[in-house]
Design a protein around this motif. Structure first.
Motif, short mmCIF file in Angstrom:
data_model
loop_
_atom_site.label_atom_id
_atom_site.label_comp_id
_atom_site.label_asym_id
_atom_site.label_seq_id
_atom_site.Cartn_x
_atom_site.Cartn_y
_atom_site.Cartn_z
N CYS A 1 0.84 -1.19 0.00
CA CYS A 1 0.00 0.00 0.00
C CYS A 1 0.88 1.24 0.00
O CYS A 1 2.09 1.17 0.22
N PHE A 2 0.24 2.38 -0.24
CA PHE A 2 0.90 3.68 -0.17
C PHE A 2 0.47 4.40 1.11
O PHE A 2 -0.69 4.35 1.50
N ARG B 1 -4.19 -2.63 3.64
CA ARG B 1 -5.18 -1.67 3.13
C ARG B 1 -5.94 -1.01 4.28
O ARG B 1 -6.24 0.19 4.24
N GLN B 2 -6.26 -1.79 5.31
CA GLN B 2 -6.99 -1.24 6.45
C GLN B 2 -6.16 -0.23 7.23
O GLN B 2 -6.69 0.64 7.92
N SER B 3 -4.83 -0.35 7.15
CA SER B 3 -3.97 0.58 7.89
C SER B 3 -3.88 1.94 7.22
O SER B 3 -3.46 2.92 7.85
N VAL B 4 -4.27 2.04 5.95
CA VAL B 4 -4.12 3.29 5.20
C VAL B 4 -4.99 4.43 5.75
O VAL B 4 -4.47 5.52 6.03
N PRO B 5 -6.30 4.25 5.92
CA PRO B 5 -7.09 5.36 6.46
C PRO B 5 -6.66 5.77 7.86
O PRO B 5 -6.73 6.96 8.22
N PHE C 1 4.70 0.83 1.63
CA PHE C 1 4.82 -0.25 2.61
C PHE C 1 5.00 -1.55 1.83
O PHE C 1 4.15 -1.91 1.01
N VAL C 2 6.12 -2.22 2.05
CA VAL C 2 6.46 -3.41 1.26
C VAL C 2 6.74 -4.60 2.17
O VAL C 2 7.06 -4.45 3.36
#
Length: 340
Positions: free
Chosen positions: A151-152, A271-275, A248-249
Protein backbone atom coordinates in the motif's frame (compact mmCIF):
# COMPACT_ATOMS: atom_id res chain seq x y z
CA UNK A 1 27.38 5.69 -13.03
CA UNK A 2 26.09 8.85 -11.38
CA UNK A 3 26.80 9.78 -7.79
CA UNK A 4 23.21 9.10 -6.78
CA UNK A 5 23.21 5.75 -8.57
CA UNK A 6 26.40 4.76 -6.79
CA UNK A 7 24.74 5.71 -3.53
CA UNK A 8 21.93 3.32 -4.35
CA UNK A 9 24.14 0.40 -5.38
CA UNK A 10 23.01 -2.26 -2.94
CA UNK A 11 26.47 -3.66 -2.27
CA UNK A 12 26.84 -5.64 0.91
CA UNK A 13 29.57 -3.36 2.18
CA UNK A 14 26.94 -0.60 2.42
CA UNK A 15 24.64 -2.54 4.70
CA UNK A 16 27.05 -3.75 7.38
CA UNK A 17 25.45 -1.58 10.05
CA UNK A 18 21.94 -2.80 9.31
CA UNK A 19 23.09 -6.38 8.82
CA UNK A 20 24.94 -6.37 12.13
CA UNK A 21 21.89 -5.06 13.92
CA UNK A 22 19.77 -7.70 12.26
CA UNK A 23 22.24 -10.42 13.23
CA UNK A 24 21.96 -9.30 16.84
CA UNK A 25 18.18 -9.38 16.46
CA UNK A 26 18.26 -12.93 15.20
CA UNK A 27 20.51 -14.09 18.02
CA UNK A 28 18.15 -12.51 20.53
CA UNK A 29 15.27 -14.59 19.24
CA UNK A 30 13.23 -11.72 17.84
CA UNK A 31 13.56 -12.70 14.19
CA UNK A 32 10.67 -14.58 12.60
CA UNK A 33 13.18 -17.20 11.55
CA UNK A 34 13.64 -18.25 15.17
CA UNK A 35 10.51 -16.82 16.75
CA UNK A 36 6.90 -16.13 15.85
CA UNK A 37 6.87 -12.41 15.07
CA UNK A 38 7.43 -10.77 11.71
CA UNK A 39 10.01 -7.97 11.73
CA UNK A 40 9.23 -4.49 10.42
CA UNK A 41 11.40 -1.39 10.18
CA UNK A 42 11.01 2.34 9.67
CA UNK A 43 13.57 5.12 9.88
CA UNK A 44 11.07 7.48 11.53
CA UNK A 45 10.53 7.78 15.29
CA UNK A 46 8.03 5.60 17.12
CA UNK A 47 5.15 8.09 17.23
CA UNK A 48 5.47 9.01 13.53
CA UNK A 49 2.28 8.24 11.54
CA UNK A 50 3.88 5.68 9.22
CA UNK A 51 5.33 3.77 12.18
CA UNK A 52 2.01 3.78 13.97
CA UNK A 53 0.24 2.63 10.80
CA UNK A 54 2.56 -0.38 10.48
CA UNK A 55 2.00 -1.18 14.16
CA UNK A 56 -1.77 -1.00 13.53
CA UNK A 57 -1.25 -3.35 10.56
CA UNK A 58 0.41 -5.83 12.94
CA UNK A 59 -2.41 -5.48 15.44
CA UNK A 60 -4.95 -6.29 12.74
CA UNK A 61 -2.98 -9.37 11.69
CA UNK A 62 -2.67 -10.56 15.27
CA UNK A 63 -6.37 -10.02 16.02
CA UNK A 64 -7.49 -11.86 12.90
CA UNK A 65 -5.21 -14.86 13.54
CA UNK A 66 -5.53 -15.07 17.35
CA UNK A 67 -1.88 -14.12 17.66
CA UNK A 68 -0.55 -16.63 15.15
CA UNK A 69 0.76 -13.77 12.99
CA UNK A 70 2.26 -10.85 14.86
CA UNK A 71 4.72 -8.03 14.27
CA UNK A 72 7.78 -6.54 15.98
CA UNK A 73 8.49 -2.97 14.88
CA UNK A 74 11.99 -1.48 14.91
CA UNK A 75 11.53 2.28 14.49
CA UNK A 76 13.91 5.22 14.51
CA UNK A 77 16.45 3.64 12.15
CA UNK A 78 17.47 0.95 14.64
CA UNK A 79 18.33 -1.41 11.79
CA UNK A 80 19.96 1.18 9.54
CA UNK A 81 18.87 3.78 7.02
CA UNK A 82 16.49 3.05 4.16
CA UNK A 83 19.23 2.12 1.71
CA UNK A 84 20.53 -0.43 4.20
CA UNK A 85 17.22 -1.95 5.16
CA UNK A 86 15.85 -2.14 1.63
CA UNK A 87 18.50 -4.63 0.57
CA UNK A 88 18.07 -6.61 3.77
CA UNK A 89 14.36 -6.80 2.97
CA UNK A 90 14.95 -8.00 -0.59
CA UNK A 91 17.00 -10.97 0.60
CA UNK A 92 14.56 -11.84 3.37
CA UNK A 93 16.41 -10.58 6.43
CA UNK A 94 13.47 -8.30 7.20
CA UNK A 95 9.83 -9.06 6.53
CA UNK A 96 8.25 -5.60 6.25
CA UNK A 97 9.62 -2.16 5.47
CA UNK A 98 8.15 1.32 5.14
CA UNK A 99 10.25 2.89 2.42
CA UNK A 100 10.46 6.23 0.62
CA UNK A 101 10.10 6.24 -3.16
CA UNK A 102 13.62 7.59 -3.65
CA UNK A 103 15.58 4.34 -3.10
CA UNK A 104 13.03 2.50 -5.22
CA UNK A 105 13.55 4.88 -8.16
CA UNK A 106 16.86 3.26 -9.07
CA UNK A 107 15.44 -0.27 -9.28
CA UNK A 108 11.96 0.23 -10.78
CA UNK A 109 11.15 2.91 -13.40
CA UNK A 110 7.42 3.05 -12.62
CA UNK A 111 8.13 4.37 -9.12
CA UNK A 112 9.60 7.51 -10.69
CA UNK A 113 6.17 8.58 -11.89
CA UNK A 114 4.79 9.22 -8.41
CA UNK A 115 8.01 11.08 -7.52
CA UNK A 116 7.71 13.70 -10.27
CA UNK A 117 7.63 17.28 -8.97
CA UNK A 118 4.34 19.12 -9.43
CA UNK A 119 2.58 16.03 -10.82
CA UNK A 120 -0.10 15.90 -8.12
CA UNK A 121 -2.11 19.09 -7.69
CA UNK A 122 -3.30 18.25 -4.17
CA UNK A 123 -3.31 15.57 -1.50
CA UNK A 124 -6.78 14.57 -2.68
CA UNK A 125 -5.50 14.16 -6.25
CA UNK A 126 -2.57 12.04 -5.05
CA UNK A 127 -4.81 9.77 -2.98
CA UNK A 128 -7.38 9.51 -5.78
CA UNK A 129 -4.65 8.49 -8.22
CA UNK A 130 -2.87 5.92 -6.07
CA UNK A 131 -5.87 4.28 -4.38
CA UNK A 132 -6.94 2.63 -7.63
CA UNK A 133 -5.52 0.83 -10.65
CA UNK A 134 -2.62 3.27 -11.11
CA UNK A 135 -1.35 2.62 -7.62
CA UNK A 136 -1.80 -1.13 -8.00
CA UNK A 137 0.32 -1.12 -11.17
CA UNK A 138 3.15 0.71 -9.42
CA UNK A 139 3.00 -1.61 -6.40
CA UNK A 140 2.94 -4.73 -8.62
CA UNK A 141 6.05 -3.52 -10.47
CA UNK A 142 8.13 -4.13 -7.34
CA UNK A 143 7.68 -7.92 -7.29
CA UNK A 144 10.45 -8.71 -9.81
CA UNK A 145 12.78 -6.86 -7.47
CA UNK A 146 12.08 -9.07 -4.48
CA UNK A 147 9.42 -6.85 -2.92
CA UNK A 148 5.65 -7.13 -2.56
CA UNK A 149 4.11 -3.67 -2.67
CA UNK A 150 1.23 -3.58 -0.18
CA UNK A 151 0.00 0.00 0.00
CA UNK A 152 0.90 3.68 -0.17
CA UNK A 153 1.15 5.95 2.86
CA UNK A 154 1.08 9.75 2.73
CA UNK A 155 4.34 11.65 2.84
CA UNK A 156 2.82 15.08 2.70
CA UNK A 157 3.85 18.07 0.65
CA UNK A 158 7.60 18.66 0.54
CA UNK A 159 9.20 22.10 0.61
CA UNK A 160 12.71 23.53 0.93
CA UNK A 161 14.31 24.68 4.16
CA UNK A 162 17.77 26.11 4.79
CA UNK A 163 20.07 27.97 7.14
CA UNK A 164 20.76 31.04 4.99
CA UNK A 165 17.55 32.84 4.14
CA UNK A 166 14.09 32.69 2.54
CA UNK A 167 13.70 31.06 -0.88
CA UNK A 168 11.22 33.03 -2.97
CA UNK A 169 12.36 32.28 -6.52
CA UNK A 170 14.64 29.65 -8.10
CA UNK A 171 17.36 32.33 -8.19
CA UNK A 172 17.50 32.20 -4.39
CA UNK A 173 18.60 28.57 -4.58
CA UNK A 174 21.75 29.13 -6.60
CA UNK A 175 24.80 27.77 -4.84
CA UNK A 176 22.91 26.22 -1.94
CA UNK A 177 24.04 22.74 -0.91
CA UNK A 178 20.80 20.86 -0.35
CA UNK A 179 20.37 17.33 0.95
CA UNK A 180 18.25 15.01 -1.15
CA UNK A 181 17.39 11.33 -0.79
CA UNK A 182 19.62 9.02 -2.82
CA UNK A 183 17.85 9.24 -6.16
CA UNK A 184 18.91 10.58 -9.55
CA UNK A 185 15.46 12.12 -9.91
CA UNK A 186 15.81 14.14 -6.70
CA UNK A 187 19.32 15.18 -7.70
CA UNK A 188 18.11 16.43 -11.09
CA UNK A 189 15.18 18.21 -9.47
CA UNK A 190 17.42 20.28 -7.20
CA UNK A 191 20.01 20.89 -9.89
CA UNK A 192 17.32 22.19 -12.24
CA UNK A 193 16.73 24.96 -9.70
CA UNK A 194 20.41 25.94 -9.59
CA UNK A 195 21.31 24.33 -6.25
CA UNK A 196 23.89 21.65 -5.49
CA UNK A 197 22.30 18.31 -4.59
CA UNK A 198 23.91 16.25 -1.82
CA UNK A 199 22.48 12.69 -1.56
CA UNK A 200 22.41 11.76 2.12
CA UNK A 201 20.49 9.46 4.49
CA UNK A 202 17.83 11.22 6.54
CA UNK A 203 19.50 10.38 9.85
CA UNK A 204 22.58 12.44 8.89
CA UNK A 205 20.73 15.64 8.03
CA UNK A 206 20.55 17.29 11.46
CA UNK A 207 24.27 17.02 12.15
CA UNK A 208 25.15 18.06 8.61
CA UNK A 209 22.99 21.17 8.92
CA UNK A 210 24.49 22.02 12.31
CA UNK A 211 28.05 21.60 11.04
CA UNK A 212 27.49 23.47 7.78
CA UNK A 213 28.13 20.43 5.60
CA UNK A 214 24.86 21.28 3.85
CA UNK A 215 22.86 24.50 3.74
CA UNK A 216 19.45 22.90 3.68
CA UNK A 217 17.17 20.11 2.55
CA UNK A 218 13.58 19.50 1.45
CA UNK A 219 10.88 17.61 3.28
CA UNK A 220 7.39 17.75 4.77
CA UNK A 221 6.25 19.47 7.97
CA UNK A 222 6.38 16.34 10.18
CA UNK A 223 9.89 15.33 9.08
CA UNK A 224 11.15 18.91 9.39
CA UNK A 225 9.82 18.97 12.93
CA UNK A 226 10.36 15.41 14.21
CA UNK A 227 13.95 15.32 12.94
CA UNK A 228 14.59 18.63 14.80
CA UNK A 229 15.87 20.14 11.55
CA UNK A 230 13.92 23.31 12.34
CA UNK A 231 16.27 23.94 15.26
CA UNK A 232 19.14 24.67 12.86
CA UNK A 233 17.45 25.47 9.54
CA UNK A 234 15.41 28.54 10.39
CA UNK A 235 13.92 29.27 6.97
CA UNK A 236 11.12 27.13 5.51
CA UNK A 237 9.87 28.08 2.06
CA UNK A 238 6.58 26.55 0.92
CA UNK A 239 7.42 25.46 -2.60
CA UNK A 240 5.21 22.35 -2.16
CA UNK A 241 7.07 20.79 -5.07
CA UNK A 242 6.44 17.14 -4.22
CA UNK A 243 3.54 15.03 -3.00
CA UNK A 244 5.36 11.73 -3.42
CA UNK A 245 3.99 8.92 -1.22
CA UNK A 246 5.72 6.37 0.99
CA UNK A 247 5.46 2.65 0.22
CA UNK A 248 4.82 -0.25 2.61
CA UNK A 249 6.46 -3.41 1.26
CA UNK A 250 7.01 -7.03 2.24
CA UNK A 251 9.98 -9.21 1.34
CA UNK A 252 8.96 -11.56 -1.47
CA UNK A 253 10.99 -14.29 0.21
CA UNK A 254 8.86 -13.92 3.34
CA UNK A 255 5.70 -13.55 1.25
CA UNK A 256 6.31 -16.80 -0.59
CA UNK A 257 6.42 -18.66 2.72
CA UNK A 258 2.82 -17.65 3.49
CA UNK A 259 -0.26 -19.60 2.52
CA UNK A 260 -2.60 -17.97 0.00
CA UNK A 261 -5.07 -17.21 2.78
CA UNK A 262 -2.39 -15.54 4.91
CA UNK A 263 -1.23 -13.53 1.89
CA UNK A 264 -4.80 -12.28 1.50
CA UNK A 265 -4.86 -11.37 5.21
CA UNK A 266 -1.63 -9.40 4.86
CA UNK A 267 -2.92 -7.44 1.86
CA UNK A 268 -6.22 -6.67 3.57
CA UNK A 269 -4.57 -5.61 6.85
CA UNK A 270 -2.24 -3.29 4.92
CA UNK A 271 -5.18 -1.67 3.13
CA UNK A 272 -6.99 -1.24 6.45
CA UNK A 273 -3.97 0.58 7.89
CA UNK A 274 -4.12 3.29 5.20
CA UNK A 275 -7.09 5.36 6.46
CA UNK A 276 -5.68 5.12 9.98
CA UNK A 277 -2.34 6.41 8.75
CA UNK A 278 -4.01 9.28 6.91
CA UNK A 279 -5.98 10.31 9.97
CA UNK A 280 -2.78 10.35 12.03
CA UNK A 281 -0.92 12.12 9.23
CA UNK A 282 -3.36 14.98 8.94
CA UNK A 283 -3.22 15.48 12.70
CA UNK A 284 0.58 15.30 12.72
CA UNK A 285 0.92 17.89 9.96
CA UNK A 286 -1.15 20.37 11.99
CA UNK A 287 0.82 19.59 15.17
CA UNK A 288 4.24 19.83 13.51
CA UNK A 289 3.32 23.05 11.74
CA UNK A 290 2.27 24.61 15.06
CA UNK A 291 5.52 23.56 16.72
CA UNK A 292 7.66 24.95 13.91
CA UNK A 293 5.74 28.22 13.67
CA UNK A 294 5.86 28.59 17.43
CA UNK A 295 9.63 28.22 17.44
CA UNK A 296 10.10 31.36 15.39
CA UNK A 297 11.14 29.73 12.13
CA UNK A 298 10.60 32.12 9.23
CA UNK A 299 8.01 30.52 6.94
CA UNK A 300 7.24 32.09 3.58
CA UNK A 301 4.74 31.39 0.82
CA UNK A 302 6.09 30.83 -2.69
CA UNK A 303 4.66 31.25 -6.18
CA UNK A 304 5.13 27.68 -7.47
CA UNK A 305 4.93 28.56 -11.19
CA UNK A 306 8.62 29.51 -11.71
CA UNK A 307 9.74 26.40 -9.83
CA UNK A 308 7.45 24.14 -11.87
CA UNK A 309 8.65 25.77 -15.10
CA UNK A 310 12.28 25.18 -14.15
CA UNK A 311 11.59 21.49 -13.57
CA UNK A 312 9.63 20.86 -16.78
CA UNK A 313 12.64 19.65 -18.72
CA UNK A 314 13.63 17.02 -16.20
CA UNK A 315 10.35 15.12 -16.67
CA UNK A 316 11.47 13.96 -20.12
CA UNK A 317 14.78 12.77 -18.69
CA UNK A 318 13.09 10.31 -16.34
CA UNK A 319 9.83 9.46 -18.08
CA UNK A 320 11.26 7.67 -21.08
CA UNK A 321 9.09 4.63 -21.74
CA UNK A 322 5.48 4.06 -22.76
CA UNK A 323 4.40 2.54 -19.43
CA UNK A 324 5.59 5.58 -17.49
CA UNK A 325 4.01 8.04 -19.93
CA UNK A 326 0.73 6.15 -19.75
CA UNK A 327 0.65 6.45 -15.96
CA UNK A 328 1.50 10.16 -16.10
CA UNK A 329 -1.34 10.81 -18.57
CA UNK A 330 -3.82 8.87 -16.45
CA UNK A 331 -2.80 10.76 -13.31
CA UNK A 332 -3.10 14.11 -15.09
CA UNK A 333 -6.56 13.09 -16.32
CA UNK A 334 -7.66 12.80 -12.69
CA UNK A 335 -6.87 16.43 -11.92
CA UNK A 336 -9.60 18.87 -11.10
CA UNK A 337 -11.49 16.72 -8.62
CA UNK A 338 -12.63 17.87 -5.20
CA UNK A 339 -9.68 19.15 -3.16
CA UNK A 340 -9.11 18.61 0.54
Amino acid sequence: MSRAARGLDFARRDVLGGASALAALTMSGCSPRVGSAFTATDTHVLDYPTVQAVIRFGEILSARTDGRLSLKMYAGGQLGNERDTLEITTFGGLDFNRINLAPLNSIEPLTKVAALPFLFESTAHMRRSLDGEIGEEILASLEPHGLIGLCFYDSGSRSFYNTRGPIRTPADMRGLKLRVPGSDLYVAMVQSLGADAVPMPLDEVYQSLAQGVIDGAENNWPSFESGKHFEVARYYSLTNHLLAPEVFVMSKISWDKLTASDQALVRDAARQSVPYMRELWDRQVAKSKAIVMGSGVEVNEVDPAPFAAAMTGMWDSFIDDARQRNLVERIQALRGGESE
